[in-house]
Design a protein around this motif. Structure first.
Motif, mmCIF file in Angstrom:
data_model
loop_
_atom_site.group_PDB
_atom_site.id
_atom_site.type_symbol
_atom_site.label_atom_id
_atom_site.label_comp_id
_atom_site.label_asym_id
_atom_site.label_seq_id
_atom_site.Cartn_x
_atom_site.Cartn_y
_atom_site.Cartn_z
ATOM 1 N N PRO A 1 0.771 -1.106 0.054
ATOM 2 C CA PRO A 1 0.017 0.144 -0.045
ATOM 3 C C PRO A 1 0.789 1.060 -0.080
ATOM 4 N N VAL A 2 1.670 1.406 -1.116
ATOM 5 C CA VAL A 2 2.452 2.661 -1.147
ATOM 6 C C VAL A 2 1.405 3.747 -1.952
ATOM 7 N N GLN A 3 2.094 4.893 -1.817
ATOM 8 C CA GLN A 3 0.997 5.741 -2.341
ATOM 9 C C GLN A 3 0.653 5.926 -3.818
ATOM 10 N N GLU A 4 1.462 5.501 -4.526
ATOM 11 C CA GLU A 4 1.008 5.227 -5.897
ATOM 12 C C GLU A 4 -0.072 4.031 -6.237
ATOM 13 N N ASN A 5 -0.179 3.241 -5.065
ATOM 14 C CA ASN A 5 -1.127 2.023 -5.335
ATOM 15 C C ASN A 5 -2.350 2.454 -4.372
ATOM 16 N N ILE A 6 -2.490 3.513 -3.765
ATOM 17 C CA ILE A 6 -3.492 3.856 -2.669
ATOM 18 C C ILE A 6 -4.810 4.164 -3.354
ATOM 19 N N LYS A 7 -5.896 3.507 -3.486
ATOM 20 C CA LYS A 7 -7.087 4.094 -4.040
ATOM 21 C C LYS A 7 -7.863 5.082 -3.209
ATOM 22 N N GLN A 8 -7.910 4.631 -2.047
ATOM 23 C CA GLN A 8 -8.408 5.763 -0.771
ATOM 24 C C GLN A 8 -7.918 5.251 0.736
ATOM 25 N N VAL A 9 -7.755 6.157 1.435
ATOM 26 C CA VAL A 9 -7.595 5.952 2.694
ATOM 27 C C VAL A 9 -8.878 6.150 3.630
ATOM 28 N N VAL A 10 -9.221 5.137 4.283
ATOM 29 C CA VAL A 10 -10.462 5.408 4.981
ATOM 30 C C VAL A 10 -10.416 5.090 6.553
ATOM 31 N N GLU A 11 -11.093 6.094 7.028
ATOM 32 C CA GLU A 11 -11.027 6.279 8.615
ATOM 33 C C GLU A 11 -12.484 5.971 9.282
ATOM 34 N N ILE A 12 -12.620 4.855 9.728
ATOM 35 C CA ILE A 12 -13.847 4.617 10.383
ATOM 36 C C ILE A 12 -14.132 5.230 11.682
ATOM 37 N N LYS A 13 -15.181 5.967 11.922
ATOM 38 C CA LYS A 13 -15.531 6.699 13.197
ATOM 39 C C LYS A 13 -16.920 6.371 13.729
ATOM 40 N N PHE A 14 -16.986 5.809 14.915
ATOM 41 C CA PHE A 14 -18.193 5.359 15.500
ATOM 42 C C PHE A 14 -18.671 6.518 16.453
ATOM 43 N N PRO A 15 -19.923 7.047 16.374
ATOM 44 C CA PRO A 15 -20.256 8.278 17.236
ATOM 45 C C PRO A 15 -19.896 7.705 18.806
ATOM 46 N N PRO A 16 -19.394 8.954 19.433
ATOM 47 C CA PRO A 16 -19.195 10.261 19.069
ATOM 48 C C PRO A 16 -18.009 10.834 18.591
ATOM 49 N N ASP A 17 -17.205 9.803 18.174
ATOM 50 C CA ASP A 17 -15.654 9.952 17.714
ATOM 51 C C ASP A 17 -15.902 10.754 16.217
ATOM 52 N N GLN A 18 -14.853 11.631 16.112
ATOM 53 C CA GLN A 18 -14.636 12.285 14.942
ATOM 54 C C GLN A 18 -13.132 12.446 14.553
ATOM 55 N N MET A 19 -12.930 13.001 13.448
ATOM 56 C CA MET A 19 -11.484 13.100 13.117
ATOM 57 C C MET A 19 -11.181 14.703 13.358
ATOM 58 N N GLY A 20 -9.880 14.545 13.739
ATOM 59 C CA GLY A 20 -9.295 16.080 14.454
ATOM 60 C C GLY A 20 -8.113 16.562 13.070
ATOM 61 N N GLU A 21 -7.757 17.656 13.371
ATOM 62 C CA GLU A 21 -7.092 18.424 12.230
ATOM 63 C C GLU A 21 -5.717 17.543 11.964
ATOM 64 N N LEU A 22 -5.212 17.196 13.125
ATOM 65 C CA LEU A 22 -3.756 16.481 12.848
ATOM 66 C C LEU A 22 -4.040 15.085 12.215
ATOM 67 N N GLN A 23 -4.876 14.469 12.572
ATOM 68 C CA GLN A 23 -5.235 13.088 12.095
ATOM 69 C C GLN A 23 -5.424 13.357 10.470
ATOM 70 N N GLU A 24 -6.487 14.375 10.335
ATOM 71 C CA GLU A 24 -6.685 14.386 8.774
ATOM 72 C C GLU A 24 -5.565 14.830 7.931
ATOM 73 N N ALA A 25 -4.925 15.705 8.569
ATOM 74 C CA ALA A 25 -3.603 16.190 7.743
ATOM 75 C C ALA A 25 -2.706 15.170 7.579
ATOM 76 N N ALA A 26 -2.481 14.211 8.471
ATOM 77 C CA ALA A 26 -1.620 13.165 8.246
ATOM 78 C C ALA A 26 -1.941 12.114 7.328
ATOM 79 N N TYR A 27 -3.404 11.798 7.180
ATOM 80 C CA TYR A 27 -3.960 10.823 6.368
ATOM 81 C C TYR A 27 -3.986 11.370 4.932
ATOM 82 N N LYS A 28 -4.040 12.672 4.825
ATOM 83 C CA LYS A 28 -3.906 13.409 3.297
ATOM 84 C C LYS A 28 -2.707 13.024 2.799
ATOM 85 N N ARG A 29 -1.606 13.303 3.902
ATOM 86 C CA ARG A 29 -0.025 12.897 3.395
ATOM 87 C C ARG A 29 -0.163 11.473 2.930
ATOM 88 N N ILE A 30 -0.631 10.611 3.580
ATOM 89 C CA ILE A 30 -0.434 9.235 3.048
ATOM 90 C C ILE A 30 -1.121 8.843 1.922
#
Length: 221
Positions: free
Chosen positions: A134-163
């Protein structure tokens, strides 16, 4: 950070997840929403449940599933590099502390700093070619799964966009995306002939998650 020092929650703009991928992920999400298991501390293990089910699928497919749960990425590299098993390129390394102890200082020339974001682990990476890591050129999507009430924060979002390498490849999913209270769709209405390999995967995970045969025979690999 907000003025009070708390992390602002960011809701990711979700691109569409295609039919077969959504079916696979929602199968795990809905099953784990209803029967997640309970940890020793009494916490519900919904996200761990999803990862374990996808890991079981990957093992069943000899680590050639398109759905890679909890792959650790070395964020000090550009692009971030997946930390994989030394003998199976498509299998995530089982024990991160052992890998860090053995490789980090030798490869990086400096100590690993816990909590500094040097390693990040998205819930699921969907790959384009399951025979490759799963190197970057082979990534179709990065999926973060959250069950309420958990949500994604800024640092997590930025890191996963980099991945992912592309902001549009980051997806956040939860039970609200899956119609978990609805019955399974009528197999006769699912255009499986148009889905190819992805339909095969969906059929296999149906068996893994429900412990019963799929609605229609899965094509052979």
């Amino acid at each position: 950070m907000s003025p009070q020092g708390t992390t602002n929650v960011v809701k990711v703009n979700r691109p569409n997840v295609d039919f077969a991928d959504k079916k696979v992920l929602c199968s795990a999400i809905c099953k784990c929403k209803d029967a997640p298991g309970i940890g020793k501390d009494g916490r519900s293990l919904k996200q761990s449940c999803v990862s374990n089910r996808l890991r079981e699928l990957d093992k069943l497919l000899q680590h050639r599933s398109p759905y890679k749960p909890e792959v650790n990425y070395d964020m000090t590299k550009q692009p971030p590099e997946p930390i994989m098993d030394s003998s199976i390129a498509t299998k995530a390394h089982d024990w991160l502390p052992g890998w860090i102890s053995k490789h980090w200082e030798q490869d990086h020339g400096s100590p690993y700093l816990k909590g500094a974001g040097m390693v990040r682990r998205p819930d699921t990476v969907i790959v384009l070619d399951p025979t490759k890591p799963p190197v970057q050129e082979n990534i179709k999507q990065v999926v973060e799964i959250k069950f309420p009430p958990d949500q994604m924060g800024e640092l997590q979002e930025a890191a996963y966009k980099r991945i992912a390498g592309d902001d549009s490849k980051l997806v956040e999913m939860g039970p609200e995306d899956c119609d978990c209270n609805q019955p399974e769709p009528d197999p006769a209405k699912i255009p499986v002939e148009e889905l190819g390999f992805a339909a095969t995967i969906a059929s296999i995970i149906y068996m893994v998650l429900t412990k019963r045969p799929p609605p229609s025979p899965a094509p052979a690999f």
